[in-house]
Design an enzyme around this catalytic site. Structure first.
Site, PDB file in Angstrom:
ATOM      1  N   ARG A 196     -14.403  -7.049   0.424  1.00  0.00           N
ATOM      2  CA  ARG A 196     -13.613  -6.811   1.645  1.00  0.00           C
ATOM      3  C   ARG A 196     -13.055  -5.386   1.634  1.00  0.00           C
ATOM      4  NH1 ARG A 196      -8.015  -5.272   2.688  1.00  0.00           N
ATOM      5  NH2 ARG A 196      -7.410  -6.116   4.700  1.00  0.00           N
ATOM      6  N   VAL A 197     -13.198  -4.694   2.731  1.00  0.00           N
ATOM      7  CA  VAL A 197     -12.627  -3.347   2.856  1.00  0.00           C
ATOM      8  C   VAL A 197     -11.590  -3.389   3.972  1.00  0.00           C
ATOM      9  CG1 VAL A 197     -13.109  -0.935   3.421  1.00  0.00           C
ATOM     10  CG2 VAL A 197     -14.717  -2.213   1.995  1.00  0.00           C
ATOM     11  N   GLY A 198     -10.408  -2.842   3.706  1.00  0.00           N
ATOM     12  CA  GLY A 198      -9.336  -2.858   4.702  1.00  0.00           C
ATOM     13  C   GLY A 198      -9.287  -1.581   5.513  1.00  0.00           C
ATOM     14  N   ASP A 199      -8.140  -1.321   6.075  1.00  0.00           N
ATOM     15  CA  ASP A 199      -7.959  -0.168   6.954  1.00  0.00           C
ATOM     16  C   ASP A 199      -7.711   1.140   6.196  1.00  0.00           C
ATOM     17  OD1 ASP A 199      -5.492  -1.489   6.160  1.00  0.00           O
ATOM     18  OD2 ASP A 199      -4.460   0.028   7.353  1.00  0.00           O
ATOM     19  N   GLY A 222      -4.617  -5.212   7.265  1.00  0.00           N
ATOM     20  CA  GLY A 222      -5.654  -4.219   7.537  1.00  0.00           C
ATOM     21  C   GLY A 222      -6.617  -4.563   8.651  1.00  0.00           C
ATOM     22  N   THR A 232       0.839  -1.194   0.000  1.00  0.00           N
ATOM     23  CA  THR A 232       0.000   0.000   0.000  1.00  0.00           C
ATOM     24  C   THR A 232       0.881   1.254   0.000  1.00  0.00           C
ATOM     25  OG1 THR A 232      -1.848  -1.041   1.093  1.00  0.00           O
ATOM     26  CG2 THR A 232      -1.485   1.248   1.668  1.00  0.00           C
ATOM     27  N   THR A 241       0.507   0.705   6.704  1.00  0.00           N
ATOM     28  CA  THR A 241       0.442  -0.391   5.738  1.00  0.00           C
ATOM     29  C   THR A 241       0.667  -1.693   6.485  1.00  0.00           C
ATOM     30  OG1 THR A 241       1.382  -1.372   3.745  1.00  0.00           O
ATOM     31  CG2 THR A 241       2.921  -0.148   5.138  1.00  0.00           C
ATOM     32  N   GLY A 242      -0.082  -2.710   6.090  1.00  0.00           N
ATOM     33  CA  GLY A 242       0.048  -3.990   6.771  1.00  0.00           C
ATOM     34  C   GLY A 242      -1.273  -4.714   6.758  1.00  0.00           C
TER      35      GLY A 242
HETATM   36  N1  ASP Z   1      -3.412  -2.336   4.704  1.00  0.00           N
HETATM   37  C1  ASP Z   1      -3.836  -2.812   3.412  1.00  0.00           C
HETATM   38  C2  ASP Z   1      -5.115  -3.575   3.575  1.00  0.00           C
HETATM   39  O1  ASP Z   1      -5.216  -4.386   4.477  1.00  0.00           O
HETATM   40  C3  ASP Z   1      -2.833  -3.691   2.732  1.00  0.00           C
HETATM   41  C4  ASP Z   1      -1.434  -3.136   2.616  1.00  0.00           C
HETATM   42  O2  ASP Z   1      -1.018  -2.366   3.469  1.00  0.00           O
HETATM   43  O3  ASP Z   1      -0.728  -3.488   1.657  1.00  0.00           O
HETATM   44  O4  ASP Z   1      -5.993  -3.412   2.772  1.00  0.00           O
END
Ligand code: ASP
Length: 339
Positions: free
Chosen positions: A234-237, A260, A206, A257-258
């Site tokens: 799916r929706v992330g952070d 989510g 991300t 990033t990580g």
């Molecule tokens: N944080 C993002 C998510 O979970 C993924 C990422 O950081 O690459 O959607």
């Protein structure tokens, strides 16, 4: 001070099972960016490293140039830097987005400013070329904060934003990546399946940016294709203010990033902000504390955080974090793994 020393010591003493990187905050920073935690160091080729560094530098230059304009806001810098990374195929945002389990690209983004705490976000969009601009447009031109799916797309299109065919987001490396996962899933070998999922887990690429403008206002933004092989819908952070993105002039601006799901559960970006605001923790201690909490719970990732005095910190509990910053004098620095 003592507290800070203790918390830093605690980090150093973490079990050696996984990486943890925390460095003293860099001062006089006006713009910080990240391009995710990236791929394993042993898989990095000199060519790819060069491409990544070039894109990160271009993003910093684009954002920094905005900050030099009279009356420019941190939002302009954040948007400009993120657009460069969205247009690059090397990051999991915009053009380089990962695929869902169904083989589509569904993008999320958000942006926030720390003065009036206005924010905007889009989630699950498939035809908007630059989701970060759509997020900003939601913030500035709608009465809402977060628009999802078709509604976000119709809104972006009615606002004259650039719309592309979903095939624009198709890239060969990402397609090969998802094919491998599907192949392993088809074979149903549970060991291989978990190894495949494991390797995808390590790839958080991300993108995000944090900025401090000349008026002393902070801004943050994040853009992503989400998690590879994620369920449709799916929706992330990244589009969730307080989780993947947050800005408050009384504390700091954060982009993460990580994994989510962990970032949402731990309200990572907001948590860092409140540690700075109410516990008066220095930015590097606050950011590291929260990234360590994530690690303890099993959540991989990292953040970039910039306080209102221009102190910048970028802790991560993974092998690397593609990151960089621009100082007020125009000095630029880019790093991929531990310094
Ligand atoms: N944080 C993002 C998510 O979970 C993924 C990422 O950081 O690459 O959607």
């Amino acid at each position: 001070m003592l507290k800070h020393a203790i918390s830093t010591l605690a980090l150093v003493m973490l079990p050696a099972m996984s990486a943890f990187s925390i460095e003293p905050a860099v001062t006089q920073v006006v713009l910080g960016i990240h391009g995710g935690t990236g791929s394993a160091k042993k898989e990095m080729t000199p060519e790819h490293e060069k491409e990544l560094r070039t894109d990160l530098e271009r993003a910093l230059q684009a954002g920094y140039a905005q900050l030099q304009k009279p009356g420019a806001s941190g939002l302009d810098a954040v948007e400009a830097a993120i657009r460069v990374l969205e247009d690059s195929p090397h990051f999991n945002a915009g053009k380089g987005a990962v695929f869902t389990h169904e083989g589509r690209n569904e993008l999320d983004a958000s942006i926030m400013e720390g003065k009036a705490k206005r924010g905007g976000a889009v989630a699950g969009v498939t035809i908007i070329k630059n989701p970060i601009t759509a997020a900003r447009t939601v913030m500035e031109k709608s009465k809402h904060v977060l628009l999802a799916g078709r509604g976000a797309e119709v809104f972006a299109s009615s606002m004259g934003l650039e719309i592309v065919d979903p095939s624009y987001f198709w890239t060969e490396p990402r397609w090969r990546q998802i094919q491998k996962v599907w192949e392993k899933e088809r074979r149903g070998d549970s060991k291989e399946k978990s190894a495949a999922i494991e390797s995808l887990r390590r790839e958080w690429s991300t993108v995000g940016a944090v900025a401090l403008d000349k008026a002393g206002s902070l801004a943050a933004g994040t853009s992503t294709g989400g998690m590879s092989n994620k369920m449709f819908g799916r929706v992330g952070d990244s589009p969730i203010l307080g989780a993947g993105t947050y800005a408050d002039n009384e504390s700091c601006a954060v982009s993460g990033t990580g994994h989510g799901e962990y970032f949402i559960r731990f309200a990572v970006a907001h948590e860092i902000s409140v540690l700075v605001k109410y516990k008066r923790m220095p930015i590097e201690a606050a950011a590291a504390d929260v990234v360590r909490q994530l690690q303890t719970a099993g959540g991989e990732g990292g953040v970039i955080a910039l306080d209102a005095k221009g102190n910048f910190s970028a802790p991560f509990n993974t092998e690397g974090l593609y990151r960089g910053y621009a100082k007020s004098d125009g000095t630029i620095k880019v790093m991929l793994y531990e310094n």
